[in-house]
Design a protein around this motif. Structure first.
Motif: not given
Length: 162
Positions: A27-35, A37-38
């Motif tokens: 979840e943390v890794a995906h959140g960082r990836g989303a950040m 991206g934005i």
């Protein structure tokens, strides 16, 4: 931990302390990836001066994205991607894909002569109708030209009579 897992995702890694820790790390890794991206979207808007929704095929109705998704899904119907020591990605036809390809070949060999015969018949009929349409258009052009000439002569004769 309040046991909040409405999609039952913890079971993918095991409903243990290690499994839950793995899910939290994902979840943390995906959140960082989303950040990231934005942040990329914001950087793109800053560089171009245009909103990212103007420049991306994801935000406008078009055929590219659905066709790309269909091509991807169709390709996975026949092939799979593997990684080994020699190549990072290797695309190989899987056994089900080989059987499907063989079935398509057999079907096309059976169906092609029938389709060619039907296409030939349709082509002959289309040729007849095309000739009728071309003759009608030619007749209409002649009649239009005659009417235009008659009108021009009529108008010109009235102008010269005055």
């Amino acid at each position: 931990d309040y046991d909040f897992d409405p999609l039952n995702l913890y079971s993918a890694f095991g409903n243990t302390a290690d499994g839950r820790k793995g899910m939290r790390e994902l979840e943390v890794a995906h959140g960082r990836g989303a950040m990231m991206g934005i942040t990329g979207f914001a950087a793109w808007e800053a560089l171009t001066g245009h909103p990212v929704v103007e420049n991306s095929l994801f935000f406008h109705p078009n055929a590219v994205l659905p066709l790309a998704a269909a091509a991807y899904l169709a390709s996975t119907f026949f092939v799979e991607v593997e990684s080994n020591d020699q190549y990072m990605f290797q695309v190989k036809t899987h056994s089900e894909g080989e059987v499907r390809i063989e079935r398509i070949k057999n079907w096309s060999n059976r169906s092609l002569p029938e389709a060619q015969a039907k296409a030939s018949e349709i082509g002959k009929e289309a040729g007849k109708y095309a000739k009728i349409i071309a003759d009608t258009a030619s007749d209409l052009k002649v009649k239009y030209d005659n009417a235009t000439d008659d009108y021009t002569k009529s108008v010109m004769s009235k102008n010269y009579e005055k």
